[in-house]
Design a protein around this motif. Sequence first.
Motif, PDB file in Angstrom:
ATOM      1  N   ASN A 299     -13.140   0.690 -12.717  1.00 33.51           N
ATOM      2  CA  ASN A 299     -11.786   1.185 -12.909  1.00 33.51           C
ATOM      3  C   ASN A 299     -11.416   2.241 -11.879  1.00 33.51           C
ATOM      4  O   ASN A 299     -10.269   2.363 -11.509  1.00 33.51           O
ATOM      5  CB  ASN A 299     -11.644   1.776 -14.313  1.00 33.51           C
ATOM      6  CG  ASN A 299     -11.585   0.689 -15.360  1.00 33.51           C
ATOM      7  OD1 ASN A 299     -11.481  -0.486 -15.022  1.00 33.51           O
ATOM      8  ND2 ASN A 299     -11.657   1.068 -16.620  1.00 33.51           N
ATOM      9  N   TYR A 300     -12.413   3.037 -11.429  1.00 37.29           N
ATOM     10  CA  TYR A 300     -12.025   4.075 -10.470  1.00 37.29           C
ATOM     11  C   TYR A 300     -11.656   3.480  -9.125  1.00 37.29           C
ATOM     12  O   TYR A 300     -10.838   4.044  -8.403  1.00 37.29           O
ATOM     13  CB  TYR A 300     -13.088   5.165 -10.352  1.00 37.29           C
ATOM     14  CG  TYR A 300     -14.458   4.707  -9.922  1.00 37.29           C
ATOM     15  CD1 TYR A 300     -15.484   4.598 -10.849  1.00 37.29           C
ATOM     16  CD2 TYR A 300     -14.726   4.396  -8.604  1.00 37.29           C
ATOM     17  CE1 TYR A 300     -16.749   4.186 -10.467  1.00 37.29           C
ATOM     18  CE2 TYR A 300     -15.989   3.989  -8.214  1.00 37.29           C
ATOM     19  CZ  TYR A 300     -16.992   3.888  -9.152  1.00 37.29           C
ATOM     20  OH  TYR A 300     -18.235   3.473  -8.770  1.00 37.29           O
ATOM     21  N   THR A 301     -12.240   2.319  -8.802  1.00 35.58           N
ATOM     22  CA  THR A 301     -11.809   1.658  -7.573  1.00 35.58           C
ATOM     23  C   THR A 301     -10.382   1.134  -7.740  1.00 35.58           C
ATOM     24  O   THR A 301      -9.561   1.247  -6.833  1.00 35.58           O
ATOM     25  CB  THR A 301     -12.760   0.506  -7.219  1.00 35.58           C
ATOM     26  OG1 THR A 301     -14.065   1.042  -7.069  1.00 35.58           O
ATOM     27  CG2 THR A 301     -12.352  -0.179  -5.937  1.00 35.58           C
ATOM     28  N   ARG A 302     -10.099   0.608  -8.921  1.00 39.44           N
ATOM     29  CA  ARG A 302      -8.721   0.180  -9.194  1.00 39.44           C
ATOM     30  C   ARG A 302      -7.766   1.362  -9.012  1.00 39.44           C
ATOM     31  O   ARG A 302      -6.730   1.241  -8.377  1.00 39.44           O
ATOM     32  CB  ARG A 302      -8.622  -0.364 -10.626  1.00 39.44           C
ATOM     33  CG  ARG A 302      -7.208  -0.688 -11.035  1.00 39.44           C
ATOM     34  CD  ARG A 302      -7.155  -1.308 -12.415  1.00 39.44           C
ATOM     35  NE  ARG A 302      -7.557  -0.374 -13.459  1.00 39.44           N
ATOM     36  CZ  ARG A 302      -7.577  -0.664 -14.759  1.00 39.44           C
ATOM     37  NH1 ARG A 302      -7.236  -1.864 -15.164  1.00 39.44           N
ATOM     38  NH2 ARG A 302      -7.932   0.237 -15.639  1.00 39.44           N
ATOM     39  N   THR A 303      -8.171   2.526  -9.545  1.00 35.52           N
ATOM     40  CA  THR A 303      -7.334   3.711  -9.387  1.00 35.52           C
ATOM     41  C   THR A 303      -7.099   4.000  -7.911  1.00 35.52           C
ATOM     42  O   THR A 303      -5.967   4.269  -7.497  1.00 35.52           O
ATOM     43  CB  THR A 303      -8.007   4.927 -10.048  1.00 35.52           C
ATOM     44  OG1 THR A 303      -8.328   4.601 -11.383  1.00 35.52           O
ATOM     45  CG2 THR A 303      -7.098   6.132 -10.023  1.00 35.52           C
TER      46      THR A 303
ATOM     47  N   VAL B  70      -7.251   1.958  -5.352  1.00 33.61           N
ATOM     48  CA  VAL B  70      -6.392   0.948  -4.728  1.00 33.61           C
ATOM     49  C   VAL B  70      -4.940   1.183  -5.137  1.00 33.61           C
ATOM     50  O   VAL B  70      -4.032   1.155  -4.311  1.00 33.61           O
ATOM     51  CB  VAL B  70      -6.826  -0.476  -5.157  1.00 33.61           C
ATOM     52  CG1 VAL B  70      -5.816  -1.510  -4.685  1.00 33.61           C
ATOM     53  CG2 VAL B  70      -8.197  -0.785  -4.585  1.00 33.61           C
ATOM     54  N   LEU B  71      -4.748   1.454  -6.410  1.00 33.57           N
ATOM     55  CA  LEU B  71      -3.371   1.627  -6.896  1.00 33.57           C
ATOM     56  C   LEU B  71      -2.764   2.955  -6.449  1.00 33.57           C
ATOM     57  O   LEU B  71      -1.581   3.180  -6.615  1.00 33.57           O
ATOM     58  CB  LEU B  71      -3.325   1.500  -8.423  1.00 33.57           C
ATOM     59  CG  LEU B  71      -3.651   0.093  -8.932  1.00 33.57           C
ATOM     60  CD1 LEU B  71      -3.452  -0.001 -10.432  1.00 33.57           C
ATOM     61  CD2 LEU B  71      -2.816  -0.956  -8.221  1.00 33.57           C
ATOM     62  N   LYS B  72      -3.589   3.842  -5.918  1.00 32.54           N
ATOM     63  CA  LYS B  72      -3.054   5.053  -5.299  1.00 32.54           C
ATOM     64  C   LYS B  72      -2.452   4.719  -3.954  1.00 32.54           C
ATOM     65  O   LYS B  72      -1.825   5.554  -3.331  1.00 32.54           O
ATOM     66  CB  LYS B  72      -4.213   6.028  -5.042  1.00 32.54           C
ATOM     67  CG  LYS B  72      -4.361   7.129  -6.046  1.00 32.54           C
ATOM     68  CD  LYS B  72      -5.285   8.174  -5.463  1.00 32.54           C
ATOM     69  CE  LYS B  72      -6.492   8.356  -6.325  1.00 32.54           C
ATOM     70  NZ  LYS B  72      -7.409   9.368  -5.782  1.00 32.54           N
ATOM     71  N   GLY B  73      -2.733   3.501  -3.470  1.00 34.03           N
ATOM     72  CA  GLY B  73      -2.212   3.086  -2.184  1.00 34.03           C
ATOM     73  C   GLY B  73      -3.096   3.473  -1.022  1.00 34.03           C
ATOM     74  O   GLY B  73      -2.648   3.514   0.114  1.00 34.03           O
TER      75      GLY B  73
ATOM     76  N   ARG C 212       0.836  -1.198   0.000  1.00 35.22           N
ATOM     77  CA  ARG C 212       0.000   0.000   0.000  1.00 35.22           C
ATOM     78  C   ARG C 212       0.873   1.250   0.000  1.00 35.22           C
ATOM     79  O   ARG C 212       0.566   2.246  -0.620  1.00 35.22           O
ATOM     80  CB  ARG C 212      -0.909  -0.030   1.229  1.00 35.22           C
ATOM     81  CG  ARG C 212      -2.192   0.714   1.015  1.00 35.22           C
ATOM     82  CD  ARG C 212      -3.069   0.664   2.244  1.00 35.22           C
ATOM     83  NE  ARG C 212      -3.351  -0.693   2.681  1.00 35.22           N
ATOM     84  CZ  ARG C 212      -3.185  -1.127   3.931  1.00 35.22           C
ATOM     85  NH1 ARG C 212      -2.735  -0.310   4.864  1.00 35.22           N
ATOM     86  NH2 ARG C 212      -3.477  -2.367   4.244  1.00 35.22           N
TER      87      ARG C 212
ATOM     88  N   TYR D  47      -3.900   4.130 -17.205  1.00 36.35           N
ATOM     89  CA  TYR D  47      -4.352   3.120 -18.156  1.00 36.35           C
ATOM     90  C   TYR D  47      -5.318   3.688 -19.175  1.00 36.35           C
ATOM     91  O   TYR D  47      -5.610   4.882 -19.210  1.00 36.35           O
ATOM     92  CB  TYR D  47      -4.959   1.921 -17.449  1.00 36.35           C
ATOM     93  CG  TYR D  47      -5.356   2.162 -16.034  1.00 36.35           C
ATOM     94  CD1 TYR D  47      -4.609   1.598 -15.003  1.00 36.35           C
ATOM     95  CD2 TYR D  47      -6.434   2.967 -15.720  1.00 36.35           C
ATOM     96  CE1 TYR D  47      -4.963   1.816 -13.683  1.00 36.35           C
ATOM     97  CE2 TYR D  47      -6.782   3.181 -14.397  1.00 36.35           C
ATOM     98  CZ  TYR D  47      -6.053   2.613 -13.390  1.00 36.35           C
ATOM     99  OH  TYR D  47      -6.390   2.840 -12.094  1.00 36.35           O
TER     100      TYR D  47
ATOM    101  N   ARG E 204       2.407   1.520  -3.640  1.00 38.10           N
ATOM    102  CA  ARG E 204       1.442   1.969  -4.635  1.00 38.10           C
ATOM    103  C   ARG E 204       1.123   3.436  -4.386  1.00 38.10           C
ATOM    104  O   ARG E 204       0.777   3.830  -3.287  1.00 38.10           O
ATOM    105  CB  ARG E 204       0.143   1.180  -4.519  1.00 38.10           C
ATOM    106  CG  ARG E 204       0.220  -0.238  -5.008  1.00 38.10           C
ATOM    107  CD  ARG E 204      -1.069  -0.910  -4.617  1.00 38.10           C
ATOM    108  NE  ARG E 204      -1.166  -2.256  -5.165  1.00 38.10           N
ATOM    109  CZ  ARG E 204      -2.111  -3.109  -4.793  1.00 38.10           C
ATOM    110  NH1 ARG E 204      -3.014  -2.741  -3.909  1.00 38.10           N
ATOM    111  NH2 ARG E 204      -2.157  -4.313  -5.308  1.00 38.10           N
TER     112      ARG E 204
END
Lengths: 685, 300, 314
Positions: free
Chosen positions: C210-214, C216-219, A90, A101, A93
């Motif tokens: 996809n916004y949830t992926r964003t 999550v990937l924001k940490g 976490r 993407y 990231r």
Amino acid sequence: MSAVAEQAAVRIEGLTVSYRRRRKLLRVLNDVSFEIGHGEAYGLVGESGCGKTTAAMALMRYLPDNAVVDGGRIMFGDEDVLTASDSTLRKWRGERMAMVYQDPGSALNPSIKVGEQIAEVYRFHKHLGKSDALAAAIEMLSTVQISAPDRVARRYPHELSGGQQQRVMFAMALATDPDLLVLDEPTTGLDATVEAEVLDLVEQLRAQFNTSILFVSHNLGIVARVCERVGVLYAGRLIEQGPAHELFQSPRHPYTLALLRCMPRLGMRKDTDRLDSIAGSLPPLGAEIAGCVYADRCPIARDRCRTEPPQIEPVNERHGARCFFHEEVPGIPPQAPGIEQVPAATVEQEMLLEVQELVKAYGSGTNAVLAVAGVDVHVARGEVLGLVGESGSGKTSLAKCIVGLIDPTEGTIEFEHMDVTKGRSRGREARRRLQMVFQNPDNALNPSHTVGSILRRSLQLLAGVRSKGQQDAELEALTRSVRLEPRHLDVRPSALSGGLKQRVAIARSFAGKPSMVLCDEPTSALDVSVQAAILNLLVDLQRREGVSYVFISHDLAVVRYVADRIAVMYLGQIVDVGPSEAVFSAPHHPYTEALLSAIPTLDIDAKARIKLRGTLPSPSDPPSGCRFHTRCPRYLGDICKTEEPPWQDSAGGQSYRCHIAPDELERLQTQDAAAAADATGDSVA
Amino acid sequence: MSTVEQSDLAGIPGGTAPEDVARLRRARRVELLRGLLHSKTFMIGAAMVAVWVISALLWRWITPYNPQAVDPINTLKAPSSSHWFGTDNLGRDVFSRVIAGAAPVLTVAPLATALGLLGGITLGLLTGYYRGWVDDVFSRLVDALLTFPLIILAVLVLASLGRSPRNVILVIGIIFTPLIARTVRSAVLVEREREYVAAAQLRGERGPRIMVFEILPNITGPITVEGTIRLGYAIFAAATLAFLGLGIQDPSPDWGLQVANARAYVQIAWWMAIFPALALSTLVVGVNLIADGIRRVLEE
Amino acid sequence: MGRYILKRLGLSLITLVIVSFTVFAAAEVLPGDVARTVLGPYASQQQVDQLNHKLGTDQPLVKRYLTWAGDFIKGDWGTSPILNVPVRPLVLDRLKNSLILAGFALLLIVPISVLLGVLAALNYGGAADRIITITGLSFVALPEFVVGTFVIVIFAVHLGWFPVSSSVPDANPVDIFQQLLLPSIPLMFVLFGYISRMARVGTVESLRSNYTRTAVLKGLPQRQVVGRHVLRNSLLPTITVVSVQVGYLVGGLVVVETLFSYPGIGQLILNAAVSHDLPVLEPAVLMIAIIYLVANFIADVLVAVLNPRVRLAT
């Protein structure tokens, strides 16, 4: 740019990933290893299904639930991303690794203002307070060249254009100056000029931030433009890797070579050059292959290739290919048999299609949107007219009017001396003679009918073939003409690959021996290697049957390859029209100029990019005077705002709509091109 | 569905090898069937429903007593070895009445659903394909209709038309028509934008043929799911109307009616109410489990 | 935004006119003679005609509708020829009783349903998800009188915790639970099924976006991802579902009020329909439609306020 640093920023070792599907494990990545140096941009290319997106997602450890990592490590510094604890991950990231993407519209949260979405990164990773974080976010927005960043920060994602949305994504990704940036098809789905802007931004940001980049794309031209090193994926295996220029100039794997030869390069013409295509198809997912994954399609495969899997053989210290016989690759002759030697059909010189003053409005009253705003087009018998334009240009509405799927609001359409303005009142003859091939073959064939019944129905209705025996004969001939095999007739479309489906769709449109076929982006849903085969087929058919095409495409290289004449549309109007080569060379409309400069190509001699200002105006409220004046790089002054530009005729039979006269425009355009060539030459040296 | 999986797996021309082709043709249907057989939800639901379908068909031969036979000596007897579910206020055997009670509900509900499907599919195809003002008016009317709870509407109409199983079928079927039409319409709206419809128009097919031969075969999935869910509702509604005294009349055995009659005796003879209620529960839950099983398999 | 609300209000009013006309027409045109019902089968045709004339039931339909609608708006709802009481206080009183019961059920079950629906989504495919989904699926299928019968037999007859039939509670909380809990359980079963399913589906969709992926990937930590990014988008459709369920509730009330002998509007409508008491039936049904439309209107405005895509589209 610098060479690979001593220690790589990211090292992927033997990455092997499978997907569980219906209780079976299907391998998508097989023993993939590569590394990305500090500040290096590494491109991962391949056709759909090669596993490139899985590789990108594995790097962020964001794989779907049904993915299983069978082996390998992803070393990020000294730690393995795949085994890192959740809290470490976490922290990484967003702070040390970030991702941008495809489809920015869905990647931003629709109910949070974009400024806040960026500010979140600062708040969680830099522990800034609410207002400081927002200030930092606005600062970042201006770094990604968003004008009026403080205003944009208060907007919701749906209020921004696609290009702006993608800039916001970049701002979010780069907010913490990460070590690694993963870009997964970041420009796919954007218009050419917007794509070029985003790529410019990537280049500029690279100069500003020392971030390592993994760039995943199906588009070789883009990767060639952005990346220093490239890896090519095929069926889950990395089959070649090396410095971008070297790899694209002298590929050492037969697949890479074939892929490059499939692309229509600028300057290729259907009359003189034939596109290479790759025989056969990708091995099915999860297939157990004893030898080389490409052996079945490879022109130089031997027995050894089928029994023993090749390792990456070094070509030189930085370039390697997974091929036993990579030294023979440069000598592989083109696989295309050259231009087909069928006698071209003799064609009378006459006008086939004449569209006059065509207007198509959607809605009415003050809400009316003019998708097509007064267009004249004509196509001669046996001629291919390329229709080019970005989304919102009205090319699809124009095409639908021509084939009769929708009725124009004003204007007339004459086809073979028949008035066919009203689509619904068209007779059988007009329908038979004017057919269409659609963009998406998955959609264009009814999934619940067999290929045979689809084609039979067309023969029945269009060609009027009623008797069973005659139908069988015609069906066989039709099938053969698009190089399908009889066994394909018994299956439903879902059992066919994209390329085969498109062949069926083409056969259907040719069932009634048409004199004109409208091709709406017929290859844009297909992979490069399949695209080549379809283009070859279309060109052969056109030559043999003497049909005309109206060929719509956003891909200028494709249009240039197949079209005799080209019309460029902008906001519902044609702004530039003429023989292809004339349209492609100066003088041309400033919009055409910008479009041309936006195409990423594999050719090293990069051209200057013409940057367009602002965003595409809404077709419901088009600019006054010249519709292009709000964005025109050659904007003259008030005259462009107030007066509609006249048609200017230049040498070579080309006409364009602009206030600048041909001589003057040619001088301006060649002068700028020369200056740009100098500039890029300097920077390379 | 995960985007990664889609983007990576979608374009794979797997199975296009010639020898696979004929196999693939049958594969889809076989796979659906296999999916259903593997679905626990579906199988449990199917078993529950099967019991009642058999009862509805064979009750004449399997009930231990005549479900309508009155026995004034043995009224309100608790469950025992001779009367497994006890007897009611008229001394009728509750077990026999429960078994026989499957028949009316399994006649009324499927017929009502079939009527609704027939009307709904027709209306849905027409409004979805032709759009225009007919569609606008239709949508407005459905909105208006939806403001009435289904039961209230049925109560209103049945109170005026008279109470009979035939009228119950008509009322439920007619109320279902616009509801099913809405589902069909939205499926048609998606399909008509697909290019195969444009291709059919281009080769000169007429509207009705496009609706029936091009579009309809591609929306059987949502229609099946909708039909099964509606069947569940139809059972729900038919039983409720019977309970309210608006459907079948005494002395015929019917679960809803039995529960209504049992209300007055609930403090002294709970078995009169509980067993028909349990029977109804298993049937409606079973139908809903089947619907969910089908939906899951189709979505896979 | 203002324009959106006005437009939405206009549509509601149009629907209301259609609905009220339909109610009126359905009740008046369908067979069933008011005067005959009042006077019984042995009255002469002349007496029947006279009463019909007195009641105005021999006038043309549209004219009668307009008169009736005008009277309704003025608050002049007439008298029930069968119960012989003024209609307005009767209907409003019964409506109030029903709203108490329905409000009790909603207040209790909406938070639980949403919570469990979200919980199921967060455990997608796990045991908790399966249990919540199957429970909801089964609950929604059970007719109210079936569940009502179960709870009466168990909690009222066998355990004796609650009365067998319910009356309107006084303000004290013990009495509220005593009187309302049993009759609201059948309603809550069905509501739970619908609302938890919607909350689950919305959350699952949002989790896969996809916004949830964003996010999550924001940490961002899981709590932030769910709280800030997922729920904000996933619960919007649930608001609409709850408002549509208000319509269902009234239908459920007919059954529950009959079963528990609770003096609400559902029971009133059923009795009025069976006895052809049109002066009671029409305003009662219309009130239900009005309540449904108001609930939907509020839900739509709420969704618009919370969803910038609707709010900013003018």
